[in-house]
Design a protein around this motif. Structure first.
Motif, PDB file in Angstrom:
ATOM      1  N   TRP A  51       0.851  -1.183   0.000  1.00 52.64           N
ATOM      2  CA  TRP A  51       0.000   0.000   0.000  1.00 52.64           C
ATOM      3  C   TRP A  51       0.890   1.237   0.000  1.00 52.64           C
ATOM      4  O   TRP A  51       2.087   1.156   0.247  1.00 52.64           O
ATOM      5  CB  TRP A  51      -0.917   0.027   1.231  1.00 52.64           C
ATOM      6  CG  TRP A  51      -0.211   0.300   2.518  1.00 52.64           C
ATOM      7  CD1 TRP A  51       0.561  -0.565   3.237  1.00 52.64           C
ATOM      8  CD2 TRP A  51      -0.168   1.545   3.218  1.00 52.64           C
ATOM      9  NE1 TRP A  51       1.080   0.044   4.344  1.00 52.64           N
ATOM     10  CE2 TRP A  51       0.643   1.347   4.362  1.00 52.64           C
ATOM     11  CE3 TRP A  51      -0.733   2.799   3.003  1.00 52.64           C
ATOM     12  CZ2 TRP A  51       0.888   2.363   5.277  1.00 52.64           C
ATOM     13  CZ3 TRP A  51      -0.492   3.810   3.917  1.00 52.64           C
ATOM     14  CH2 TRP A  51       0.303   3.590   5.033  1.00 52.64           C
ATOM     15  N   ASN A  52       0.300   2.394  -0.289  1.00 48.75           N
ATOM     16  CA  ASN A  52       1.093   3.618  -0.281  1.00 48.75           C
ATOM     17  C   ASN A  52       0.240   4.819   0.115  1.00 48.75           C
ATOM     18  O   ASN A  52       0.362   5.317   1.225  1.00 48.75           O
ATOM     19  CB  ASN A  52       1.742   3.845  -1.649  1.00 48.75           C
ATOM     20  CG  ASN A  52       2.716   4.994  -1.656  1.00 48.75           C
ATOM     21  OD1 ASN A  52       3.173   5.437  -0.613  1.00 48.75           O
ATOM     22  ND2 ASN A  52       3.028   5.518  -2.827  1.00 48.75           N
ATOM     23  N   CYS A  53      -0.662   5.270  -0.765  1.00 50.02           N
ATOM     24  CA  CYS A  53      -1.306   6.565  -0.528  1.00 50.02           C
ATOM     25  C   CYS A  53      -2.540   6.501   0.364  1.00 50.02           C
ATOM     26  O   CYS A  53      -2.900   7.481   0.997  1.00 50.02           O
ATOM     27  CB  CYS A  53      -1.688   7.210  -1.866  1.00 50.02           C
ATOM     28  SG  CYS A  53      -3.128   6.456  -2.669  1.00 50.02           S
ATOM     29  N   LYS A  54      -3.233   5.363   0.378  1.00 51.71           N
ATOM     30  CA  LYS A  54      -4.486   5.209   1.114  1.00 51.71           C
ATOM     31  C   LYS A  54      -5.535   6.238   0.672  1.00 51.71           C
ATOM     32  O   LYS A  54      -6.402   6.653   1.443  1.00 51.71           O
ATOM     33  CB  LYS A  54      -4.255   5.303   2.623  1.00 51.71           C
ATOM     34  CG  LYS A  54      -5.381   4.665   3.452  1.00 51.71           C
ATOM     35  CD  LYS A  54      -5.057   4.707   4.925  1.00 51.71           C
ATOM     36  CE  LYS A  54      -6.235   4.192   5.727  1.00 51.71           C
ATOM     37  NZ  LYS A  54      -7.369   5.116   5.695  1.00 51.71           N
ATOM     38  N   ALA A  55      -5.455   6.635  -0.604  1.00 51.75           N
ATOM     39  CA  ALA A  55      -6.405   7.615  -1.121  1.00 51.75           C
ATOM     40  C   ALA A  55      -6.936   7.225  -2.496  1.00 51.75           C
ATOM     41  O   ALA A  55      -7.528   8.047  -3.184  1.00 51.75           O
ATOM     42  CB  ALA A  55      -5.741   8.994  -1.200  1.00 51.75           C
ATOM     43  N   GLY A  56      -6.716   5.989  -2.898  1.00 52.50           N
ATOM     44  CA  GLY A  56      -7.238   5.524  -4.177  1.00 52.50           C
ATOM     45  C   GLY A  56      -6.543   6.103  -5.382  1.00 52.50           C
ATOM     46  O   GLY A  56      -7.136   6.170  -6.471  1.00 52.50           O
ATOM     47  N   LYS A  57      -5.284   6.516  -5.232  1.00 48.76           N
ATOM     48  CA  LYS A  57      -4.585   7.150  -6.350  1.00 48.76           C
ATOM     49  C   LYS A  57      -3.272   6.472  -6.719  1.00 48.76           C
ATOM     50  O   LYS A  57      -2.712   6.767  -7.769  1.00 48.76           O
ATOM     51  CB  LYS A  57      -4.304   8.628  -6.021  1.00 48.76           C
ATOM     52  CG  LYS A  57      -5.550   9.486  -5.948  1.00 48.76           C
ATOM     53  CD  LYS A  57      -6.334   9.440  -7.251  1.00 48.76           C
ATOM     54  CE  LYS A  57      -7.647  10.201  -7.180  1.00 48.76           C
ATOM     55  NZ  LYS A  57      -8.434  10.048  -8.414  1.00 48.76           N
ATOM     56  N   CYS A  73      -8.177   0.261   0.010  1.00 42.74           N
ATOM     57  CA  CYS A  73      -8.353   1.583   0.615  1.00 42.74           C
ATOM     58  C   CYS A  73      -9.638   2.274   0.168  1.00 42.74           C
ATOM     59  O   CYS A  73     -10.026   3.289   0.748  1.00 42.74           O
ATOM     60  CB  CYS A  73      -7.156   2.480   0.303  1.00 42.74           C
ATOM     61  SG  CYS A  73      -7.082   3.036  -1.417  1.00 42.74           S
ATOM     62  N   MET A  74     -10.297   1.725  -0.855  1.00 46.34           N
ATOM     63  CA  MET A  74     -11.526   2.335  -1.359  1.00 46.34           C
ATOM     64  C   MET A  74     -12.746   1.456  -1.089  1.00 46.34           C
ATOM     65  O   MET A  74     -13.840   1.755  -1.577  1.00 46.34           O
ATOM     66  CB  MET A  74     -11.393   2.610  -2.852  1.00 46.34           C
ATOM     67  CG  MET A  74     -10.297   3.609  -3.208  1.00 46.34           C
ATOM     68  SD  MET A  74     -10.543   5.233  -2.445  1.00 46.34           S
ATOM     69  CE  MET A  74     -11.923   5.835  -3.410  1.00 46.34           C
ATOM     70  N   THR A  75     -12.558   0.386  -0.337  1.00 49.27           N
ATOM     71  CA  THR A  75     -13.674  -0.505  -0.012  1.00 49.27           C
ATOM     72  C   THR A  75     -14.072  -0.273   1.438  1.00 49.27           C
ATOM     73  O   THR A  75     -13.373  -0.683   2.362  1.00 49.27           O
ATOM     74  CB  THR A  75     -13.284  -1.982  -0.222  1.00 49.27           C
ATOM     75  OG1 THR A  75     -12.813  -2.152  -1.564  1.00 49.27           O
ATOM     76  CG2 THR A  75     -14.476  -2.881   0.014  1.00 49.27           C
ATOM     77  N   ARG A  76     -15.175   0.404   1.644  1.00 43.87           N
ATOM     78  CA  ARG A  76     -15.621   0.731   2.995  1.00 43.87           C
ATOM     79  C   ARG A  76     -16.242  -0.488   3.665  1.00 43.87           C
ATOM     80  O   ARG A  76     -16.967  -1.271   3.043  1.00 43.87           O
ATOM     81  CB  ARG A  76     -16.635   1.882   2.973  1.00 43.87           C
ATOM     82  CG  ARG A  76     -16.021   3.183   2.491  1.00 43.87           C
ATOM     83  CD  ARG A  76     -16.789   4.404   2.963  1.00 43.87           C
ATOM     84  NE  ARG A  76     -16.000   5.610   2.715  1.00 43.87           N
ATOM     85  CZ  ARG A  76     -15.076   6.073   3.538  1.00 43.87           C
ATOM     86  NH1 ARG A  76     -14.841   5.441   4.675  1.00 43.87           N
ATOM     87  NH2 ARG A  76     -14.402   7.152   3.239  1.00 43.87           N
ATOM     88  N   MET A  77     -15.950  -0.627   4.940  1.00 44.82           N
ATOM     89  CA  MET A  77     -16.514  -1.735   5.699  1.00 44.82           C
ATOM     90  C   MET A  77     -18.037  -1.651   5.725  1.00 44.82           C
ATOM     91  O   MET A  77     -18.724  -2.679   5.812  1.00 44.82           O
ATOM     92  CB  MET A  77     -15.953  -1.752   7.112  1.00 44.82           C
ATOM     93  CG  MET A  77     -14.483  -2.132   7.199  1.00 44.82           C
ATOM     94  SD  MET A  77     -14.153  -3.793   6.560  1.00 44.82           S
ATOM     95  CE  MET A  77     -15.135  -4.800   7.679  1.00 44.82           C
ATOM     96  N   SER A  78     -18.588  -0.447   5.623  1.00 45.94           N
ATOM     97  CA  SER A  78     -20.043  -0.286   5.632  1.00 45.94           C
ATOM     98  C   SER A  78     -20.689  -0.864   4.373  1.00 45.94           C
ATOM     99  O   SER A  78     -21.906  -1.069   4.337  1.00 45.94           O
ATOM    100  CB  SER A  78     -20.408   1.193   5.774  1.00 45.94           C
ATOM    101  OG  SER A  78     -19.843   1.951   4.717  1.00 45.94           O
TER     102      SER A  78
END
Length: 255
Positions: A51-57, A73-78
């Motif tokens: 992983w790196n940015c944790k912002a989907g980029k 990082c773009m898959t929400r637990m909700s």
């Protein structure tokens, strides 16, 4: 509101592995990558994850979550059912290095096979002019973050290891399409026929436009409709154009 989530994470390396069960606290607003980091900090300090940015980029944290290629990082637990275990596995199309980290060097090898943009000989830097329509078309493809989820989900690559030598995959066929659509690309003057090489060298014919690549793209690029189908149409037009055929016959006789 916090709850205890059940995670099943693939642990292993190139020699083999298996799913391991964990119970991890989840807080409101968190994504899968947050939980994986908590798992590393509390129960599995040697868990390998990229992983790196944790912002989907950056495209680094690609994995398969409940069988679907996603960015962690773009898959929400909700988005996920709290009553069901969350199954996190490495991308299936590429060799496993360790745990959730795969060897994606195949993609960089394919990238090097594609000739880059050829600047027009009669224009200097700063003199390039394009219509806004052409800019907008290219800009869609430039949004690609090279997460390789499209490469991973493409069944031509995913299910047939033997195809990798002949097939560039949707990400790089999209790159060929982008260059072929570019109004200032002087590849033809340099002796490069992008449509022909797409067909003969990059395996365009292997693609059967199932749109699975488009469905998993986190940048919502319409890979199939806006890149692959138009490239296929232009490649076929060129191959069966009677003037192109006649020209090739004339050149052959002259030789």
């Amino acid at each position: 509101m916090s709850y205890q989530a059940r995670f099943r994470v693939w642990r292993g390396d190139a020699t083999g592995g298996d799913l391991v069960d964990y119970t991890v606290p989840v807080n409101e607003g968190e994504v899968v990558l947050d939980v994986i980091h908590r798992l590393q900090a509390t129960e599995a300090g040697d868990l390998a994850v990229r992983w790196n940015c944790k912002a989907g980029k950056c495209g680094s944290c690609s994995a398969e979550i409940n069988g679907r290629p996603r960015l962690m990082c773009m898959t929400r637990m909700s988005q996920l059912d709290p009553e069901q275990p969350v199954v996190v596995t490495p991308m299936r199309a590429f060799p496993v290095l360790r745990d959730l980290v795969t060897d994606v060097s195949f993609n960089y090898a394919k990238a090097r096979e594609i000739p880059s943009f050829v600047p027009p000989a009669d224009l200097k830097p700063g003199e390039y002019r394009m219509t806004q329509e052409d800019v907008g078309r290219a800009q869609e493809f430039r949004k690609c973050i090279e997460c390789f989820l499209c490469q991973n989900t493409c069944h031509v690559v995913r299910d047939h290891e033997e195809n990798k030598a002949a097939f560039a995959g949707p990400r790089f066929l999209m790159r060929v399409a982008e260059l072929d659509m570019h109004p200032l690309d002087a590849a033809a003057e340099a002796g490069i026929d992008r449509k022909k090489t797409a067909q003969d060298e990059h395996g365009l014919g292997y693609c059967n436009i199932t749109k699975c690549c488009t469905e998993v793209c986190p940048e919502h690029i319409k890979i199939t409709d806006n890149a692959l189908i138009p490239l296929k149409e232009r490649a076929v037009d060129r191959k069966y154009d009677p003037l192109v055929w006649l020209g090739s016959r004339i050149r052959r006789r002259g030789a």
